[in-house]
Scaffold this active site. Structure first.
Site, PDB file in Angstrom:
ATOM      1  N   PHE A  39       0.786  -1.054  -0.072  1.00 26.06           N
ATOM      2  CA  PHE A  39      -0.031  -0.028  -0.011  1.00 26.06           C
ATOM      3  C   PHE A  39       0.898   1.423  -0.018  1.00 26.06           C
ATOM      4  O   PHE A  39       1.804   1.340   0.798  1.00 26.06           O
ATOM      5  CB  PHE A  39      -0.989   0.018   1.187  1.00 26.06           C
ATOM      6  CG  PHE A  39      -1.860   0.938   0.988  1.00 26.06           C
ATOM      7  CD1 PHE A  39      -3.203   0.835   0.283  1.00 26.06           C
ATOM      8  CD2 PHE A  39      -1.805   2.179   1.837  1.00 26.06           C
ATOM      9  CE1 PHE A  39      -4.350   1.745   0.491  1.00 26.06           C
ATOM     10  CE2 PHE A  39      -2.723   3.018   1.818  1.00 26.06           C
ATOM     11  CZ  PHE A  39      -3.949   2.920   1.035  1.00 26.06           C
ATOM     12  N   ASP A  58       1.033  -4.409   8.856  1.00 27.77           N
ATOM     13  CA  ASP A  58      -0.184  -3.674   8.741  1.00 27.77           C
ATOM     14  C   ASP A  58      -1.321  -4.395   8.558  1.00 27.77           C
ATOM     15  O   ASP A  58      -1.475  -5.354   7.492  1.00 27.77           O
ATOM     16  CB  ASP A  58       0.131  -2.749   7.312  1.00 27.77           C
ATOM     17  CG  ASP A  58      -0.722  -1.727   7.066  1.00 27.77           C
ATOM     18  OD1 ASP A  58      -2.092  -1.720   7.736  1.00 27.77           O
ATOM     19  OD2 ASP A  58      -0.617  -0.824   6.314  1.00 27.77           O
ATOM     20  N   TYR A 102     -11.546   2.408   9.985  1.00 25.23           N
ATOM     21  CA  TYR A 102     -12.932   2.698   8.928  1.00 25.23           C
ATOM     22  C   TYR A 102     -13.215   1.594   8.144  1.00 25.23           C
ATOM     23  O   TYR A 102     -14.206   1.773   7.385  1.00 25.23           O
ATOM     24  CB  TYR A 102     -12.629   4.005   8.275  1.00 25.23           C
ATOM     25  CG  TYR A 102     -11.491   4.185   7.568  1.00 25.23           C
ATOM     26  CD1 TYR A 102     -11.324   3.642   6.281  1.00 25.23           C
ATOM     27  CD2 TYR A 102     -10.343   4.860   8.017  1.00 25.23           C
ATOM     28  CE1 TYR A 102     -10.030   3.845   5.564  1.00 25.23           C
ATOM     29  CE2 TYR A 102      -9.125   5.063   7.619  1.00 25.23           C
ATOM     30  CZ  TYR A 102      -8.913   4.544   6.278  1.00 25.23           C
ATOM     31  OH  TYR A 102      -7.851   4.776   5.351  1.00 25.23           O
ATOM     32  N   LYS A 103     -12.414   0.493   7.838  1.00 30.71           N
ATOM     33  CA  LYS A 103     -12.458  -0.499   7.178  1.00 30.71           C
ATOM     34  C   LYS A 103     -13.490  -1.573   7.814  1.00 30.71           C
ATOM     35  O   LYS A 103     -14.673  -1.392   7.992  1.00 30.71           O
ATOM     36  CB  LYS A 103     -11.312  -1.099   6.575  1.00 30.71           C
ATOM     37  CG  LYS A 103     -10.590  -0.289   5.438  1.00 30.71           C
ATOM     38  CD  LYS A 103      -9.131  -0.443   5.115  1.00 30.71           C
ATOM     39  CE  LYS A 103      -8.647   0.583   4.434  1.00 30.71           C
ATOM     40  NZ  LYS A 103      -7.085   0.433   4.491  1.00 30.71           N
ATOM     41  N   ARG A 153     -12.184  -4.639  -7.781  1.00 27.21           N
ATOM     42  CA  ARG A 153     -12.003  -5.224  -6.213  1.00 27.21           C
ATOM     43  C   ARG A 153     -13.571  -5.348  -5.620  1.00 27.21           C
ATOM     44  O   ARG A 153     -14.207  -4.306  -5.509  1.00 27.21           O
ATOM     45  CB  ARG A 153     -11.095  -4.135  -5.390  1.00 27.21           C
ATOM     46  CG  ARG A 153     -10.632  -4.926  -4.200  1.00 27.21           C
ATOM     47  CD  ARG A 153      -9.444  -4.178  -3.566  1.00 27.21           C
ATOM     48  NE  ARG A 153     -10.311  -2.853  -2.927  1.00 27.21           N
ATOM     49  CZ  ARG A 153      -9.753  -2.132  -2.141  1.00 27.21           C
ATOM     50  NH1 ARG A 153      -8.455  -2.402  -1.391  1.00 27.21           N
ATOM     51  NH2 ARG A 153     -10.261  -0.935  -1.763  1.00 27.21           N
TER      52      ARG A 153
HETATM   53  C1  LIG Z   1      -6.381   1.721   4.118  1.00 25.46           C
HETATM   54  C2  LIG Z   1      -4.853   1.417   4.372  1.00 25.46           C
HETATM   55  C3  LIG Z   1      -4.276   2.380   5.074  1.00 25.46           C
HETATM   56  C4  LIG Z   1      -4.855   3.668   5.484  1.00 25.46           C
HETATM   57  O1  LIG Z   1      -3.864   4.563   5.855  1.00 25.46           O
HETATM   58  P1  LIG Z   1      -4.627   5.926   6.302  1.00 25.46           P
HETATM   59  O2  LIG Z   1      -3.595   6.568   7.185  1.00 25.46           O
HETATM   60  O3  LIG Z   1      -5.915   5.680   7.166  1.00 25.46           O
HETATM   61  O4  LIG Z   1      -5.125   6.633   5.064  1.00 25.46           O
HETATM   62  C5  LIG Z   1      -2.944   2.036   5.421  1.00 25.46           C
HETATM   63  N1  LIG Z   1      -2.193   0.756   4.994  1.00 25.46           N
HETATM   64  C6  LIG Z   1      -2.888  -0.220   4.141  1.00 25.46           C
HETATM   65  C7  LIG Z   1      -2.574  -1.476   3.691  1.00 25.46           C
HETATM   66  C8  LIG Z   1      -4.278   0.161   3.841  1.00 25.46           C
HETATM   67  O5  LIG Z   1      -4.998  -0.602   3.110  1.00 25.46           O
END
Ligand SMILES: *Cc1c(COP(=O)(O)O)cnc(C)c1O
Length: 409
Positions: free
Chosen positions: A127, A196, A221-222, A368
């Site tokens: 990511f 992560d 938030y996911k 996705r």
């Molecule tokens: C959604 C996501 C993030 C989100 O980071 P934010 O700081 O909340 O924007 C980070 N790492 C991964 C792998 C994600 O899927």
């Protein structure tokens, strides 16, 4: 003609032990929501809880609420609620900041614990924020970024590596890393590991403790349904709590913030990861989502999400839809999502959204679909497969309106 997929779906829904939980979420009429992996649905208990915190705690009790409502303890208290979802102990997790900021703090903390080593190892295609946060520390002269594809990670783990930073379930493909095996390999090379969990926390069983993980971050938030921009969480294994020093030494991470001392002294426990004043409204919403996921149970959620995604594949194949699956075909090797590669993925995604089937697109060609099992029915899956088949078969995606790119995809 009756739809065979739909009939089977209804039977599966009738036998679904999680069926009752759909009622606990606000799922908009006419929407099939396959994007809970980007922004989880709103729990029905969240608005009344927010109303209470806003009116009674903020509105009426004002500043006293830091004590009377215990605001000051919410990051650690909610962190402790998240802990069992990820195989951690309550004192090892805190809810705070964004995933990105928590990555920065923990990468820096890990580097500080491995003097003489500067390499942070990750995979290309991780990511973006994970990679960018390594870059940020590299620009400060503190880190050196090294990327190696999955199959080469083990050999890239030499004695320059301070930290291995990986996303447990890949955001694009859903492919899982073997957390236990990679943690062991990193430790053998003298490195620390930061996981992560953005696409695994609250979606599938995670055992940070059992794997001997050092650090982790994850998203609120996911799959935790904490609301847009919800506070994230951070995990530090208890054995590292005294040695780990994070660089964002704001006053809330101080051992005694209200002593107003001129000199920083980190809190002894997980509170040392705090920086500034916690976002109380965001934490209130996050807590509702976390409690609901904990009530349902991650094992049951994962079992159902695997069943949903397999059912989706089956429905697509029965309709003769041939898409290039980029997620592992074995459900045990993937998180709660399925991704397909298609040169017109963007337009197909838009055409589906116009039909109320909300999945998402990931650049350049990934379609996705997330299967958040707390509020999805098998019926939704059968319908989503029918819509996808129709969009492709009729060429509906070719309409000009579906090819215009919005800012957020
Ligand atoms: C959604 C996501 C993030 C989100 O980071 P934010 O700081 O909340 O924007 C980070 N790492 C991964 C792998 C994600 O899927």
């Amino acid at each position: 003609m009756t739809e065979p997929g739909l009939e089977r779906a209804r039977i599966l829904d009738a036998g679904d032990p999680l069926a009752e939980f759909r009622e606990r979420f606000l799922v908009p009429e006419g929407v099939i929501y396959l994007d809970g992996n980007s922004l989880g649905c709103l729990p029905k208990a969240t608005p009344p809880r927010m109303e209470q915190v806003v009116r009674e705690q903020w509105g009426r009790d004002l500043i006293r609420s830091w004590n009377t409502a215990g605001w000051v303890d919410w990051p650690a208290r909610i962190g402790a609620r998240i802990a069992p979802l990820i195989g951690a102990q309550p004192q090892e997790v805190i809810a705070c900041d964004s995933t990105s900021v928590n990555l920065f703090k923990l990468i820096a903390a890990a580097l500080g614990m491995r003097p003489g080593r500067k390499v942070v190892l990750s995979e290309p295609g991780n990511f973006p924020t994970d990679l960018y946060m390594i870059d940020g520390l590299e620009k400060q002269g503190l880190a050196e970024r090294r990327l190696a594809p999955r199959e080469r990670l083990a050999e890239a783990l030499d004695d320059d590596v301070a930290l291995l930073l990986l996303t447990h379930a890949h955001y694009k493909t859903g492919e899982l890393f073997d957390m236990a095996e990679l943690t062991r390999a990193a430790h053998e090379a003298g490195a620390l590991v930061l996981w992560d969990l953005s696409h695994s926390g609250g979606a599938l069983p995670v055992d940070l403790g059992g794997c001997g993980a050092d650090f982790a971050v994850g998203c609120g938030y996911k799959y935790l349904n904490g609301g847009p921009g919800a506070p994230a969480y951070a995990f530090v294994a208890e054995r590292h709590l005294s040695a780990a020093q994070q660089p964002l030494t704001g006053w809330f991470g101080h051992t005694a913030p209200f002593a107003f001392s001129d000199d920083y002294e980190a809190a002894p426990g997980i509170e040392k990861l705090l920086c500034g004043t916690p976002p109380i409204l965001g934490l209130a919403a996050l807590e509702v989502g976390v409690d609901l996921i904990a009530e349902i149970g991650v094992d049951r959620l994962y079992a159902k999400s695997q069943a949903l995604s397999e059912f989706f594949r089956q429905c697509l194949s029965e309709r003769g839809v041939e898409l290039d699956l980029v997620s592992p075909a074995d459900p045990a090797q993937r998180g709660s999502q399925l991704s397909f590669r298609h040169p017109e993925a963007y337009a197909i995604c838009q055409a589906l959204i116009a039909r109320g089937v909300i999945g998402d697109f990931r650049d350049p060609d990934i379609l996705r679909f997330g299967f958040a099992p707390a509020y999805l029915r098998f019926e939704d899956i059968a319908e989503a497969a029918r819509h996808l088949a129709e969009v492709i078969d009729t060429g509906e995606w070719q309409h000009a309106e579906f090819r215009e790119r919005a800012a957020v995809t």
